[in-house]
Motif scaffolding. Structure first.
Motif, short mmCIF file in Angstrom:
data_model
loop_
_atom_site.label_atom_id
_atom_site.label_comp_id
_atom_site.label_asym_id
_atom_site.label_seq_id
_atom_site.Cartn_x
_atom_site.Cartn_y
_atom_site.Cartn_z
N GLU A 47 52.04 -17.03 31.27
CA GLU A 47 52.33 -16.72 29.88
C GLU A 47 52.49 -17.99 29.05
O GLU A 47 52.08 -18.04 27.89
N ASP A 48 53.08 -19.01 29.65
CA ASP A 48 53.23 -20.28 28.94
C ASP A 48 51.87 -20.87 28.61
O ASP A 48 51.63 -21.33 27.49
N THR A 49 50.95 -20.84 29.58
CA THR A 49 49.61 -21.38 29.36
C THR A 49 48.87 -20.60 28.29
O THR A 49 48.24 -21.19 27.39
N LEU A 50 48.94 -19.27 28.35
CA LEU A 50 48.21 -18.45 27.38
C LEU A 50 48.79 -18.61 25.98
O LEU A 50 48.03 -18.65 24.99
N SER A 51 50.11 -18.70 25.88
CA SER A 51 50.73 -18.88 24.56
C SER A 51 50.35 -20.23 23.96
O SER A 51 50.02 -20.33 22.77
N LEU A 52 50.41 -21.27 24.78
CA LEU A 52 50.05 -22.60 24.30
C LEU A 52 48.60 -22.63 23.85
O LEU A 52 48.27 -23.21 22.80
N ARG A 53 47.73 -22.01 24.63
CA ARG A 53 46.31 -22.01 24.27
C ARG A 53 46.09 -21.30 22.94
O ARG A 53 45.33 -21.79 22.09
N ALA A 54 46.75 -20.17 22.74
CA ALA A 54 46.57 -19.43 21.49
C ALA A 54 47.02 -20.25 20.28
O ALA A 54 46.34 -20.30 19.25
N VAL A 55 48.17 -20.89 20.42
CA VAL A 55 48.69 -21.70 19.31
C VAL A 55 47.72 -22.83 18.97
O VAL A 55 47.39 -23.06 17.79
N ILE A 56 47.24 -23.53 19.99
CA ILE A 56 46.40 -24.70 19.75
C ILE A 56 44.99 -24.31 19.30
O ILE A 56 44.48 -24.82 18.30
N GLU A 57 44.36 -23.40 20.02
CA GLU A 57 42.94 -23.14 19.76
C GLU A 57 42.69 -22.30 18.52
O GLU A 57 41.70 -22.51 17.81
#
Length: 262
Positions: free
Chosen positions: A130-140
Motif C-alpha cells: 500500500e505504501d508503494t502504490l500510494s507513493l506511486r499515485a502521488v508522484i506519477e
C-alpha cells in the motif's frame, strides 16, 4: 449451447463447496461489478481474491461465463481473457464434456510473488504494498499533470511519442523496461531534476512487484491504450485529462498487484 435442467443441477452441485463455510461466505461475495476503465484487471483481481480467500476452493467450479459476466458487469470476452490468463498462470483449468467448465486447480501455484518481492510477514507485506502504490499515485499523477501544463520543446514532444511507440512495440522481457522508460521520460520533460530520482525509486519498487506476477497479454494491450491516452493528453496540453488518464492507468496495475499480493 444450452443445458437441460439435469445438467444445470449437476453443474451447480460441482460448484458447491463441500463444507459449511459457504453458508456464511458466498462464492460470489467478491464478484461484484468491476469499473469499466479497468475491467480486465479488476476481473482478474476479483477472481484471484475469491480463489485465494477460499470462496471458490481447489477443484471447485467457477460460475459459468454468462453468470460471471453478469456478476462483474463485464463482457464475456473480458471474462474469457481473465480466465485464460489465470489458466496460463496455473490458477484454473478448463474441462470439456457434459459436466465441464472452468475449475480451480487442485494444486494452486505455490511460488508466491511475496517470497521474492516482499517480506514474508503478511502484515508487513500489505503495508509495503500500500505504501508503494500510494507513493506511486502521488508522484506519477502529479507528474503527468505538470507535464501537460509545461511548454514542451519540439524535441521533447518527439521523444515522448517515440517512447510510447517503443513501449507499444516491445515484447516479452523488454516490455517492462520500455514501460519504465516512458514513465521516467514524462518526469524528465518537466525539467524538474528532483522529481526523477523519486519516480525512479518508485518504479524500482513497482517493477519488483510486477516481476513476481505473470505478464498478462490483455493487461499489456490495455496498458498500451492507456499510455497513448496519457501521452495524447500531455501533448495536447490538457492537465486534467493527463492526470485522469494516469490515475486510471495506475488503478489497473494496482488491481492486479492487490489480486496477487494482498
Amino acid at each position: 449451447m444450452r443445458t437441460d435442467a439435469h445438467d444445470e443441477r449437476a453443474a451447480a452441485d460441482a460448484a458447491a463447496p463441500v463444507d459449511g463455510a459457504a453458508e456464511v461466505l458466498s462464492a460470489g461475495l467478491l464478484l461484484t461489478p468491476a469499473r469499466p476503465a479497468n475491467a480486465f484487471e479488476e476481473t482478474v483481481q476479483r477472481l484471484l481474491q475469491s480463489i485465494r480467500l477460499g470462496l471458490i476452493g481447489p477443484g471447485e467450479r467457477l460460475p459459468p461465463e454468462r453468470e460471471l459476466a453478469g456478476m462483474l458487469a463485464v463482457s464475456r470476452d473480458t471474462i474469457r481473457e481473465a480466465i485464460g490468463s489465470l489458466a496460463d498462470a496455473g490458477w484454473v483449468l478448463s474441462r470439456r464434456g457434459r459436466y465441464g467448465g472452468t475449475f480451480v486447480s487442485d494444486e494452486l501455484p505455490t511460488a508466491s510473488p511475496r517470497s521474492s518481492a516482499l517480506d514474508r510477514d503478511p502484515t508487513d507485506s500489505r503495508s509495503r504494498l500500500e505504501d508503494t502504490l500510494s507513493l506511486r499515485a502521488v508522484i506519477e499523477v502529479g507528474t503527468a499533470r505538470r507535464a501537460a501544463e509545461s511548454e514542451l520543446a519540439a524535441a521533447d514532444r518527439e521523444r515522448l511519442w517515440q517512447a510510447y511507440e517503443e513501449c507499444r512495440t516491445a515484447r516479452g522481457d523488454q516490455y517492462r523496461m520500455a514501460d519504465s522508460r516512458l514513465h521516467l521520460l514524462i518526469a524528465e520533460v518537466l525539467g524538474a531534476p528532483s522529481v526523477i530520482p523519486l519516480l525512479a525509486d518508485v518504479r524500482m519498487r513497482v517493477n519488483e512487484l510486477l516481476d513476481g506476477i505473470p505478464l498478462l497479454a490483455p493487461n499489456i494491450a490495455h496498458s498500451d491504450e492507456q499510455h497513448r491516452a496519457i501521452v495524447d493528453a500531455i501533448l495536447r496540453g490538457s492537465p486534467d485529462d493527463a492526470a485522469a488518464a494516469m490515475a486510471e492507468h495506475l488503478e489497473g496495475t494496482e488491481a492486479l498487484l492487490r489480486g496477487f499480493y494482498a
